[in-house]
Design an enzyme around this catalytic site. Structure first.
Site, short mmCIF file in Angstrom:
data_model
loop_
_atom_site.label_atom_id
_atom_site.label_comp_id
_atom_site.label_asym_id
_atom_site.label_seq_id
_atom_site.Cartn_x
_atom_site.Cartn_y
_atom_site.Cartn_z
N SER A 8 0.85 -1.20 0.00
CA SER A 8 0.00 0.00 0.00
C SER A 8 0.88 1.24 0.00
O SER A 8 1.64 1.47 0.94
CB SER A 8 -0.91 0.00 1.23
OG SER A 8 -1.45 1.30 1.39
N HIS A 33 -1.37 -1.43 -4.21
CA HIS A 33 -2.61 -1.12 -3.49
C HIS A 33 -2.68 0.39 -3.27
O HIS A 33 -1.76 1.01 -2.72
CB HIS A 33 -2.64 -1.86 -2.15
CG HIS A 33 -3.93 -1.73 -1.41
ND1 HIS A 33 -5.03 -2.53 -1.68
CD2 HIS A 33 -4.32 -0.89 -0.42
CE1 HIS A 33 -6.03 -2.19 -0.88
NE2 HIS A 33 -5.62 -1.19 -0.10
N ASP A 35 -4.97 3.54 -1.82
CA ASP A 35 -6.05 3.87 -0.88
C ASP A 35 -6.58 5.27 -1.13
O ASP A 35 -5.89 6.26 -0.88
CB ASP A 35 -5.52 3.79 0.55
CG ASP A 35 -5.25 2.36 0.98
OD1 ASP A 35 -6.18 1.54 0.91
OD2 ASP A 35 -4.11 2.08 1.39
N MET A 37 -9.23 8.09 -0.02
CA MET A 37 -10.06 8.47 1.14
C MET A 37 -10.64 9.86 0.92
O MET A 37 -9.93 10.75 0.46
CB MET A 37 -9.21 8.48 2.40
CG MET A 37 -8.49 7.18 2.66
SD MET A 37 -7.48 7.32 4.13
CE MET A 37 -6.71 5.69 4.15
N HIS A 66 -8.59 0.91 -3.74
CA HIS A 66 -9.50 0.71 -2.61
C HIS A 66 -10.18 2.04 -2.30
O HIS A 66 -9.55 2.95 -1.77
CB HIS A 66 -8.64 0.20 -1.42
CG HIS A 66 -9.39 0.03 -0.14
ND1 HIS A 66 -8.76 -0.14 1.06
CD2 HIS A 66 -10.72 -0.01 0.13
CE1 HIS A 66 -9.66 -0.27 2.02
NE2 HIS A 66 -10.86 -0.19 1.49
N MET A 68 -12.32 4.30 -0.24
CA MET A 68 -12.95 4.57 1.06
C MET A 68 -13.68 5.90 0.90
O MET A 68 -13.29 6.92 1.47
CB MET A 68 -11.88 4.62 2.16
CG MET A 68 -11.38 3.22 2.53
SD MET A 68 -9.77 3.25 3.33
CE MET A 68 -8.73 3.21 1.88
N MET A 137 -11.33 -5.75 5.96
CA MET A 137 -10.54 -4.78 6.72
C MET A 137 -10.15 -5.40 8.06
O MET A 137 -11.01 -5.86 8.82
CB MET A 137 -11.33 -3.49 6.96
CG MET A 137 -11.64 -2.69 5.70
SD MET A 137 -10.22 -2.33 4.65
CE MET A 137 -9.13 -1.48 5.79
N ASP A 175 -6.53 -6.39 4.65
CA ASP A 175 -6.01 -5.03 4.60
C ASP A 175 -5.96 -4.39 5.99
O ASP A 175 -7.00 -4.12 6.59
CB ASP A 175 -6.89 -4.18 3.66
CG ASP A 175 -6.30 -2.82 3.39
OD1 ASP A 175 -5.19 -2.53 3.86
OD2 ASP A 175 -6.98 -2.04 2.68
#
Ligand code: DX5
Ligand code: ZN
Length: 217
Positions: A8, A33, A35, A37, A66, A68, A137, A175
């Site tokens: 990540s 990966h 992330d 957000m 991913h 979020m 998660m 994760d």
């Protein structure tokens, strides 16, 4: 099937993000990966389209994105355009999850669903055959560097059972808080992909850390 490692980049030095992608490219990692957000679904904001687009040319390895974020449906096409190969949305953020997964697949991306630590595995029962990847998660999403929630091991076994009973081809990704201390247990419980942020990028030798995670049995 042996397990795969997805470093990540949230834990990378953002002033050297290109170097982090190149490092992943040259390592034994299977994918990157990423992330995203939004400060609404989770209490933190990371980065968005221009950042992903800027580093896409540095590797041919898949971008495992991913989300979020709330209302992910609004942005599926944008994520395809900046180079996402796997697009994972949160179960808790999707009112019409079936529709969202179909839309992701129609854009020729793999469709993932992430579950927060409190969301029961059986919530996926009616949808599991539509899912390419389930991201469990193992921390509360929003931040890197948190402790692995032990109960996740039980949840991996439950999910493994649901997948085999349904005949789904979904793979299981874990994760949050993954390190050499717990990687063997996670794989043994039935995980296919280990996401690792801090345990890779805060290590003295990130490539070696990836190799070590890849090597656990
Ligand atoms: C947490 C993110 C994770 C995070 C993992 O919200 O989804 O992907 O980067 O970081 P570590 O491995 O440091 O827990
Ligand atoms: Zn993640």
């Amino acid at each position: 099937m042996s397990h795969l490692i997805a470093p990540s980049i949230l834990a990378a030095d953002f002033s050297q993000l290109g170097k982090a992608i190149t490092l992943i490219d040259e390592s034994e990692a299977a994918m990157v990966h990423i992330d995203v957000m939004d400060g609404r679904f989770v209490p933190n904001i990371s980065f968005g389209f221009p950042v992903i687009k800027a580093v896409r040319h540095l590797t041919k390895k898949p971008f495992d994105v991913h989300l979020m974020i709330v209302e992910p449906d609004k942005y599926l096409e944008n994520f395809k355009q900046v180079g996402a190969d796997i697009l994972t949305v949160h179960y808790e953020a999707c009112t019409h999850l079936h529709r969202t997964l179909q839309a992701i697949k129609a854009l020729k991306m793999k469709a993932g669903v992430a579950l927060n630590p409190h969301t029961p595995i059986h919530c996926l029962e009616a949808i599991i055959e539509e899912v390419d990847l389930v991201c469990l998660m193992s921390v509360n999403p929003g931040f890197g560097g948190q402790h692995f929630i032990e109960n996740t091991l039980k949840r991996i076994r439950q999910l493994r059972q649901l997948i085999s009973e349904s005949g789904s081809k979904a793979v299981i990704e874990i994760d949050g808080g993954v390190s050499l201390k717990n990687a063997a247990d996670i794989v043994e419980a039935g995980a296919n992909i280990l996401v690792a942020g801090s345990s890779v990028f805060k290590a003295e030798n990130p490539k070696e850390a990836i190799r070590a995670l890849r090597g656990v049995r």
